[in-house]
Design a protein around this motif. Structure first.
Motif, PDB file in Angstrom:
ATOM      1  N   HIS A  42      16.337 -61.684  21.812  1.00  0.00           N
ATOM      2  CA  HIS A  42      16.590 -61.285  20.420  1.00  0.00           C
ATOM      3  C   HIS A  42      17.453 -60.017  20.383  1.00  0.00           C
ATOM      4  CE1 HIS A  42      12.866 -63.646  18.764  1.00  0.00           C
ATOM      5  NE2 HIS A  42      13.780 -64.420  19.345  1.00  0.00           N
ATOM      6  N   GLU A  43      17.986 -59.709  19.194  1.00  0.00           N
ATOM      7  CA  GLU A  43      18.739 -58.467  19.044  1.00  0.00           C
ATOM      8  C   GLU A  43      17.826 -57.299  19.422  1.00  0.00           C
ATOM      9  OE1 GLU A  43      21.880 -59.437  15.441  1.00  0.00           O
ATOM     10  OE2 GLU A  43      20.160 -58.193  15.017  1.00  0.00           O
ATOM     11  N   ILE A  44      18.328 -56.419  20.289  1.00  0.00           N
ATOM     12  CA  ILE A  44      17.507 -55.299  20.745  1.00  0.00           C
ATOM     13  C   ILE A  44      17.052 -54.462  19.560  1.00  0.00           C
ATOM     14  CG2 ILE A  44      19.514 -53.821  21.214  1.00  0.00           C
ATOM     15  CD1 ILE A  44      16.262 -53.921  23.279  1.00  0.00           C
ATOM     16  N   VAL A  45      17.937 -54.268  18.597  1.00  0.00           N
ATOM     17  CA  VAL A  45      17.631 -53.689  17.280  1.00  0.00           C
ATOM     18  C   VAL A  45      18.505 -54.439  16.282  1.00  0.00           C
ATOM     19  CG1 VAL A  45      17.033 -51.412  18.178  1.00  0.00           C
ATOM     20  CG2 VAL A  45      19.391 -51.870  17.509  1.00  0.00           C
ATOM     21  N   HIS A  46      18.177 -54.347  15.011  1.00  0.00           N
ATOM     22  CA  HIS A  46      18.913 -55.110  14.006  1.00  0.00           C
ATOM     23  C   HIS A  46      20.178 -54.368  13.561  1.00  0.00           C
ATOM     24  CE1 HIS A  46      15.143 -57.622  12.831  1.00  0.00           C
ATOM     25  NE2 HIS A  46      15.850 -58.191  13.770  1.00  0.00           N
ATOM     26  N   ASN A  47      21.208 -54.435  14.403  1.00  0.00           N
ATOM     27  CA  ASN A  47      22.500 -53.856  14.043  1.00  0.00           C
ATOM     28  C   ASN A  47      23.583 -54.498  14.898  1.00  0.00           C
ATOM     29  OD1 ASN A  47      24.758 -51.648  14.345  1.00  0.00           O
ATOM     30  ND2 ASN A  47      23.655 -51.202  12.450  1.00  0.00           N
ATOM     31  N   ARG A  48      24.545 -55.147  14.237  1.00  0.00           N
ATOM     32  CA  ARG A  48      25.594 -55.874  14.975  1.00  0.00           C
ATOM     33  C   ARG A  48      26.473 -54.923  15.784  1.00  0.00           C
ATOM     34  NH1 ARG A  48      24.843 -60.071  17.073  1.00  0.00           N
ATOM     35  NH2 ARG A  48      27.054 -60.021  17.615  1.00  0.00           N
ATOM     36  N   TYR A  49      26.761 -53.733  15.255  1.00  0.00           N
ATOM     37  CA  TYR A  49      27.601 -52.775  15.963  1.00  0.00           C
ATOM     38  C   TYR A  49      26.954 -52.403  17.302  1.00  0.00           C
ATOM     39  CZ  TYR A  49      30.112 -48.391  16.891  1.00  0.00           C
ATOM     40  OH  TYR A  49      30.854 -47.394  17.465  1.00  0.00           O
ATOM     41  N   VAL A  68      15.455 -59.565  32.166  1.00  0.00           N
ATOM     42  CA  VAL A  68      15.474 -59.741  30.714  1.00  0.00           C
ATOM     43  C   VAL A  68      14.740 -58.564  30.067  1.00  0.00           C
ATOM     44  CG1 VAL A  68      13.384 -61.183  30.742  1.00  0.00           C
ATOM     45  CG2 VAL A  68      14.956 -61.304  28.793  1.00  0.00           C
ATOM     46  N   VAL A  69      15.272 -58.121  28.931  1.00  0.00           N
ATOM     47  CA  VAL A  69      14.668 -57.031  28.160  1.00  0.00           C
ATOM     48  C   VAL A  69      14.119 -57.613  26.865  1.00  0.00           C
ATOM     49  CG1 VAL A  69      15.092 -54.839  26.966  1.00  0.00           C
ATOM     50  CG2 VAL A  69      16.269 -55.322  29.128  1.00  0.00           C
ATOM     51  N   PHE A  70      12.900 -57.215  26.507  1.00  0.00           N
ATOM     52  CA  PHE A  70      12.308 -57.625  25.229  1.00  0.00           C
ATOM     53  C   PHE A  70      12.673 -56.596  24.162  1.00  0.00           C
ATOM     54  CE2 PHE A  70       8.699 -59.419  28.025  1.00  0.00           C
ATOM     55  CZ  PHE A  70       9.474 -60.531  28.332  1.00  0.00           C
ATOM     56  N   SER A  71      12.953 -57.054  22.953  1.00  0.00           N
ATOM     57  CA  SER A  71      13.482 -56.179  21.904  1.00  0.00           C
ATOM     58  C   SER A  71      12.470 -55.140  21.434  1.00  0.00           C
ATOM     59  CB  SER A  71      13.966 -57.007  20.709  1.00  0.00           C
ATOM     60  OG  SER A  71      12.878 -57.356  19.879  1.00  0.00           O
ATOM     61  N   ALA A  72      12.978 -54.170  20.670  1.00  0.00           N
ATOM     62  CA  ALA A  72      12.154 -53.071  20.176  1.00  0.00           C
ATOM     63  C   ALA A  72      11.090 -53.524  19.194  1.00  0.00           C
ATOM     64  CB  ALA A  72      13.043 -52.015  19.510  1.00  0.00           C
ATOM     65  N   ARG A  80      15.458 -45.277  22.319  1.00  0.00           N
ATOM     66  CA  ARG A  80      14.836 -45.663  23.593  1.00  0.00           C
ATOM     67  C   ARG A  80      15.214 -47.090  23.970  1.00  0.00           C
ATOM     68  NH1 ARG A  80      10.011 -48.487  24.609  1.00  0.00           N
ATOM     69  NH2 ARG A  80       8.946 -47.942  26.574  1.00  0.00           N
ATOM     70  N   ALA A  81      15.180 -48.017  23.011  1.00  0.00           N
ATOM     71  CA  ALA A  81      15.479 -49.420  23.306  1.00  0.00           C
ATOM     72  C   ALA A  81      16.915 -49.592  23.794  1.00  0.00           C
ATOM     73  CB  ALA A  81      15.241 -50.272  22.062  1.00  0.00           C
TER      74      ALA A  81
END
Length: 316
Positions: A44-51, A76-80, A24-25
């Protein structure tokens, strides 16, 4: 003529990879770019994954640490992982267009904490200090209203203002087994403590840990595909080790694999944290085929069908 490749049995844990909140994020960032044009900022990173982050950057996302890096005229989007209340308050003060991609299961923990606070209870949060989800949850309430506990040892010495007005909540990406021990310690010390009606640890975290438990005893080595700052991925490494596969490690993607480390193994377990895409699993299996004569068996412990709706602003 090259020597024949050694055989390697790959056991693929299932469920693995993306959970509904992560999916969803990512969709929220992609829809926001489609709707508002490039660039869309993401706090911040939307999720913790560089790819995942790099793919979204290529599509027009710009990742920043704080709101003061976001221009007044861009969304602006706030992370998951969720954000403290002060963040949307500041966005509102600046009249920024913002979209909240907080996982609904994290939002549920926020609501629980607020409900307990309104009822006059101090909230004990079980989680990892400094993790964005923990920062966001603690930031839902005034300073001092939430006490953080990271392990059983801290639970054993925790001092609270009123043992009869106490509740606990947990970070959603913890080890199920570790959390049971911490909750047990809290219940023993504070019998009146209130807990959630349903455990806060998310379905995907629990399911991925159960899948690892199913394959770990059968493996000589086990690889978790995920990021080192991903709590749920790091917990999978620990679960594998605790279930008999001492040779377990985190790998971000196939290029990071240490093939010397795998020497002597004939059965390799592979899983992926909830923020790691299936593409990276396929990539690692392909890399294994370059070094070994690979056979693959998928070990499925549970079917997942959870889907979370997108925010209305991005659907119409």
């Amino acid at each position: 003529m090259s020597p024949p490749k050694k055989p390697l049995k790959v056991l693929l844990a299932s469920p693995r990879g993306f959970c509904a909140g992560v999916d969803r994020a990512i969709q929220i960032v992609e829809r926001a770019i489609e709707r508002y044009g490039r660039p869309v900022y993401v706090r911040h990173e939307i999720v913790h994954n560089r790819y995942v982050v790099e793919n979204l950057e290529a599509k027009g996302a710009i990742f920043v640490d704080e709101l003061d890096e976001v221009p007044d005229d861009r969304p602006v989007v706030f992370s998951a992982h969720g954000v403290p209340k002060a963040v949307p308050a500041e966005a509102g003060r600046r009249n920024l267009l913002y979209v909240d991609a907080t996982c609904p299961l994290v939002s549920k923990v926020h609501r629980e904490a607020e409900r307990h606070h309104v009822s006059g209870r101090t909230v004990v949060l079980i989680g990892h200090a400094g993790h964005p989800e923990v920062v966001g949850t603690m930031g839902q309430l005034p300073a001092g209203a939430v006490l953080l506990v990271e392990d059983v040892a801290q639970a054993e010495v925790l001092e609270v203002p009123d043992p009869d007005n106490l509740a606990y909540a947990t970070q959603t990406t913890l080890s199920v087994d570790d959390t049971i021990g911490i909750v047990a310690a809290l219940h023993r010390r504070f019998p009146a403590i209130h807990g959630p009606k349903m455990e806060d640890i998310c379905y995907a975290t629990a399911n991925r840990q159960a899948a690892v438990k199913a394959i770990a005893p059968k493996c000589d080595a086990l690889v978790v595909i995920g990021a080192p700052n991903s709590s749920n991925s790091m917990r999978l490494v620990e679960v594998a080790a605790n279930c008999g596969c001492c040779k377990s490690r985190l790998v971000q993607r196939a290029a990071d694999m240490d093939w010397g480390w795998l020497a002597g193994a004939s059965r390799l377990g592979i899983t992926a944290g909830a923020s790691a895409p299936e593409t990276l699993v396929d990539e690692l299996v392909t890399a294994c085929r370059e070094h070994y004569d690979v056979t693959v068996e998928e070990v499925r412990t549970m079917e997942e069908s959870v889907v979370f709706k997108l925010p209305r602003a991005l659907v119409a």
